[in-house]
Every structure is written in structure tokens, then in C-alpha cells.
Scaffold this active site. Sequence first.
Site, PDB file in Angstrom:
ATOM      1  N   ARG A 141      10.250 -13.494 -19.605  1.00 53.61           N
ATOM      2  CA  ARG A 141       9.770 -12.225 -20.162  1.00 53.61           C
ATOM      3  C   ARG A 141       8.784 -12.494 -21.315  1.00 53.61           C
ATOM      4  O   ARG A 141       7.947 -11.658 -21.642  1.00 53.61           O
ATOM      5  CB  ARG A 141      10.948 -11.362 -20.607  1.00 53.61           C
ATOM      6  CG  ARG A 141      10.573  -9.971 -21.069  1.00 53.61           C
ATOM      7  CD  ARG A 141      11.711  -8.941 -20.917  1.00 53.61           C
ATOM      8  NE  ARG A 141      13.024  -9.478 -21.206  1.00 53.61           N
ATOM      9  CZ  ARG A 141      13.496  -9.748 -22.428  1.00 53.61           C
ATOM     10  NH1 ARG A 141      12.763  -9.514 -23.492  1.00 53.61           N
ATOM     11  NH2 ARG A 141      14.701 -10.239 -22.597  1.00 53.61           N
ATOM     12  N   TYR A 200      -7.036   8.329 -13.538  1.00 50.13           N
ATOM     13  CA  TYR A 200      -6.020   7.989 -12.547  1.00 50.13           C
ATOM     14  C   TYR A 200      -4.805   8.904 -12.775  1.00 50.13           C
ATOM     15  O   TYR A 200      -4.389   9.109 -13.911  1.00 50.13           O
ATOM     16  CB  TYR A 200      -5.630   6.517 -12.726  1.00 50.13           C
ATOM     17  CG  TYR A 200      -4.660   6.016 -11.714  1.00 50.13           C
ATOM     18  CD1 TYR A 200      -5.047   5.800 -10.399  1.00 50.13           C
ATOM     19  CD2 TYR A 200      -3.349   5.747 -12.059  1.00 50.13           C
ATOM     20  CE1 TYR A 200      -4.149   5.334  -9.463  1.00 50.13           C
ATOM     21  CE2 TYR A 200      -2.437   5.273 -11.127  1.00 50.13           C
ATOM     22  CZ  TYR A 200      -2.852   5.068  -9.836  1.00 50.13           C
ATOM     23  OH  TYR A 200      -1.957   4.606  -8.912  1.00 50.13           O
ATOM     24  N   ASP A 260     -10.077   1.463 -18.909  1.00 47.14           N
ATOM     25  CA  ASP A 260      -9.536   1.102 -17.607  1.00 47.14           C
ATOM     26  C   ASP A 260     -10.737   0.820 -16.700  1.00 47.14           C
ATOM     27  O   ASP A 260     -11.461   1.721 -16.307  1.00 47.14           O
ATOM     28  CB  ASP A 260      -8.676   2.253 -17.059  1.00 47.14           C
ATOM     29  CG  ASP A 260      -8.002   1.895 -15.738  1.00 47.14           C
ATOM     30  OD1 ASP A 260      -8.514   1.008 -15.015  1.00 47.14           O
ATOM     31  OD2 ASP A 260      -6.972   2.524 -15.418  1.00 47.14           O
ATOM     32  N   LYS A 268      -5.284  -3.832  -7.350  1.00 50.68           N
ATOM     33  CA  LYS A 268      -6.421  -3.350  -6.568  1.00 50.68           C
ATOM     34  C   LYS A 268      -7.365  -4.512  -6.248  1.00 50.68           C
ATOM     35  O   LYS A 268      -6.962  -5.461  -5.625  1.00 50.68           O
ATOM     36  CB  LYS A 268      -7.104  -2.218  -7.335  1.00 50.68           C
ATOM     37  CG  LYS A 268      -6.132  -1.159  -7.881  1.00 50.68           C
ATOM     38  CD  LYS A 268      -5.452  -0.371  -6.796  1.00 50.68           C
ATOM     39  CE  LYS A 268      -4.327   0.522  -7.306  1.00 50.68           C
ATOM     40  NZ  LYS A 268      -4.654   1.348  -8.466  1.00 50.68           N
TER      41      LYS A 268
HETATM   42  C1  LIG Z   1      -3.964   1.945  -9.419  1.00 48.12           C
HETATM   43  C2  LIG Z   1      -4.539   2.260 -10.723  1.00 48.12           C
HETATM   44  C3  LIG Z   1      -3.754   2.253 -11.879  1.00 48.12           C
HETATM   45  C4  LIG Z   1      -2.286   1.953 -11.846  1.00 48.12           C
HETATM   46  O1  LIG Z   1      -2.043   0.670 -11.381  1.00 48.12           O
HETATM   47  P1  LIG Z   1      -0.655   0.254 -10.653  1.00 48.12           P
HETATM   48  O2  LIG Z   1      -0.845  -1.204 -10.431  1.00 48.12           O
HETATM   49  O3  LIG Z   1      -0.559   1.061  -9.396  1.00 48.12           O
HETATM   50  O4  LIG Z   1       0.430   0.578 -11.598  1.00 48.12           O
HETATM   51  C5  LIG Z   1      -4.370   2.560 -13.078  1.00 48.12           C
HETATM   52  N1  LIG Z   1      -5.673   2.865 -13.153  1.00 48.12           N
HETATM   53  C6  LIG Z   1      -6.459   2.889 -12.060  1.00 48.12           C
HETATM   54  C7  LIG Z   1      -7.889   3.252 -12.205  1.00 48.12           C
HETATM   55  C8  LIG Z   1      -5.919   2.593 -10.814  1.00 48.12           C
HETATM   56  O5  LIG Z   1      -6.697   2.619  -9.731  1.00 48.12           O
END
Ligand SMILES: *Cc1c(COP(=O)(O)O)cnc(C)c1O
Length: 391
Positions: free
Chosen positions: A60, A113, A183, A208
Site C-alpha cells: 500500500r 467525466y 484530467d 483507457k
Molecule cells: C474513465 C475516466 C475516468 C475514470 O477512470 P476509471 O479508471 O474508470 O476510474 C476519469 N476521467 C476520464 C476522462 C475518464 O475517461
Amino acid sequence: MADQPDPPLQPATRAITGGRAHSGRSLAPALWASSVWQSDDMADARRRATGTRSDEFYSRYGNPTVRSFEDAISELEGAEASLAFASGMGAISSVVLALCSSGDHIVAQRNLYSATLAFLQGPCARFGIEVTFVDATQPGAFAAALRPGRTMMVLAETPSNPRLELADLDEVGGLRGPITVVDSTFATPLGQQPLAHGVHLSLHSATKGIAGHNDATLGVISGERDLVDAVWAYSVLHGATPSPFDALNALRGVRTLAVRTRHQAASAQFLGESLQQHPGVAAVHYPGLHTHPQHDLAKRQMQHFGTVLAIELAGGMAAAEQLLARVRLVRVATSLGGPETLVCHPATTTHASLTAEEMRIQGVTPGLLRVSVGLEDPSDLLTDLHAALAD
Ligand SMILES: *Cc1c(COP(=O)(O)O)cnc(C)c1O
């Protein structure tokens, strides 16, 4: 690892050279599945237990496979340090709760998101963290919403989900006072570098494009070491700890990120330009298109325009339903950045919990589809979409 030659390496090359310190002579990353490491004696155990980001103490706190992934991302983001989490949402919730307290104020962009939006509207409100949402496409919107002394964080997402709106990275990076977080998931680390614009933390859902094969759930932040260490100190308590298996898969994804995103972005551009001509398509949203209202900004701050586009069908909900029923090569699924081309209908999935008014504000119209462009030959994708669009 061999010393890096002069001149500085190109990003696609750094995706190959980064994150090798913990793998010895193995070209593939070593998988450290261990959750715990042995200490020599009391002094050594104390050092491991109390040190910042101890690598070999308890997983952790840190894990060498995860560290390799983090190092590779730092190379691409131009960051002093990176920190991985069990998911993109693990990264977002940990960053907010590590740095914001009850009574603090956050300025966030409106088109976000959906889970980020739900986190800001739900738990943050419950903990007394106030959030003001702004239209990031309006110059000066973030600055105008700042409350000096109270605004602790500015949160932007560019390109945004699902409408591919852009926030100006120079503008966000130029804000003084709050901690700025971008992000950057839709751009990938090879599409833009928020830190180079003065932004404090760049954040990705590595689930992603970075991992890129739909076989890892992971998030990551990058920035100056002191700030990342502060988030780490909280993350040890929050526990959104990444799995070393997922970090391994994501690091494998980093190695091919440049060639994958180049192909996917070119296919997205081709599909966008072609679909724009179709009578059943009212609009295509993609930063690489001349018709995108922020195309000039995209050219200034992005090295590629991303692998996701949104299409607005003239026939609304019925047309969207027909397309989802008819596609054969394109698959109906919500994620993005993987090898398979995916289509999703935000109004009935990711954004289904929004009220009609919220959907209108978010621009989630009944005919809006989000397409994550994969690695198939783009001509096959166009044939499939044209067949699905036919009357
Ligand atoms: C998918 C996504 C998230 C969240 O990510 P997870 O890995 O599904 O928790 C946050 N921001 C954007 C732009 C995303 O496409």
C-alpha cells in the site's frame, strides 16, 4: 539502465526507455506480486515504515512494479514524480480528499467525466466542499470563479467527456492561488503535457489509452515531487492502491502508446471528416476537425487530437438506437482507448442519472454518440457505420 544519449529523446522513444530501473536485465517489466517485504532489523524496519514512498515495505506504501509504471509516466509528462492508483476515480477522489477540506472551494469545469461530476456533487458536497462549475470553453471562466483565500483547487478535463470540449492549458496553468489539476485522459501523455503549461497535477485514467488493451484498471497523477508526496501520504490511508498486475499491463501499454495513438487519431480524423458529410449526422465533435470551435486551441496545445470523437445524429434517440442495434464491427461499450472501436450512448448509460436540465447543460442530447476509435482498418469502420446509419 544505460545513460540517455544527447540530444534529449523524443516522446515516442521515452515511452520505450522509461520505467526500467526495477527490472534488472529483463526487457519486460518484472512483476513484484508481493504485498510485503522483510526488514533487516529494528532500525531498518523503522526506516521503511516512516520513509516517504518506501518501495519495499508494504505494497500500500509502494511496489517496484507500480513504481516502474509511475517512472515511465513521469518521463512522458515531464514530471518529477508520479503516483498510481487503483483506478482513475481512485486518483481523482484521492487528490481531492488529500488536498481539500471542509469549507474549501473547488472550481471545476462543467463538461466532465460523469463519475467525476457525481463525486464533486455528492461526497464533496456532503463533506462541505463547495464546487462551482464553469464553462471551460469561455476564456477567463476559471479565473472569474476563483474566491481568493477559499478556492483550494481548479479541476479541468481536456478534451472533455463526452463532447470533446477543450480547456486552455495556458489559462489553467496561469491561475495563481489554487492547486490546478487537469484530467488529460482523452489526450494521453503523448497528446499534451499539462505540466509544461504550468498546471500542478496532470491526471489520467490509465484504464483507457495508456494501458490501451482493456486489461487494466488504473489511475495516475504526475507533478512536482512535494505535491505528489503529499497526495501519497493521504493515499496510504485512502487505500485506492494499484495492483502490480495492472501496472504491468499498463507499462506494456506505454511501450506501444505512440504507434497506437497515432493510428487511432488518424482514423478518428478520417471517420470524423467522412461522417460529417453524411445526411444522418447533424454534427461531429472532434478537436482535429476545422469545424471544432476550438480547433486553433487544439493545434496550439495538442500533439495529436485524441482517439475519441462524438457524433450527433439528426434522427435523435431513435437513430441512436438503430445505430447501436445495427453496428457489427463497432461494439457497444462505454470505455475508450483500446484496440476495439466502441460506441456508447451517454444519455442512457454514463449520463443516465442526470435530469433533463442537467443533460441539456452538459450537451448530452438524445442523438449524441461517443465513439472510441480502435485499431481496425478505418475503411472497415466507415463501412460498418455507414451501413448502420442507412435509412
Ligand atoms: C474513465 C475516466 C475516468 C475514470 O477512470 P476509471 O479508471 O474508470 O476510474 C476519469 N476521467 C476520464 C476522462 C475518464 O475517461
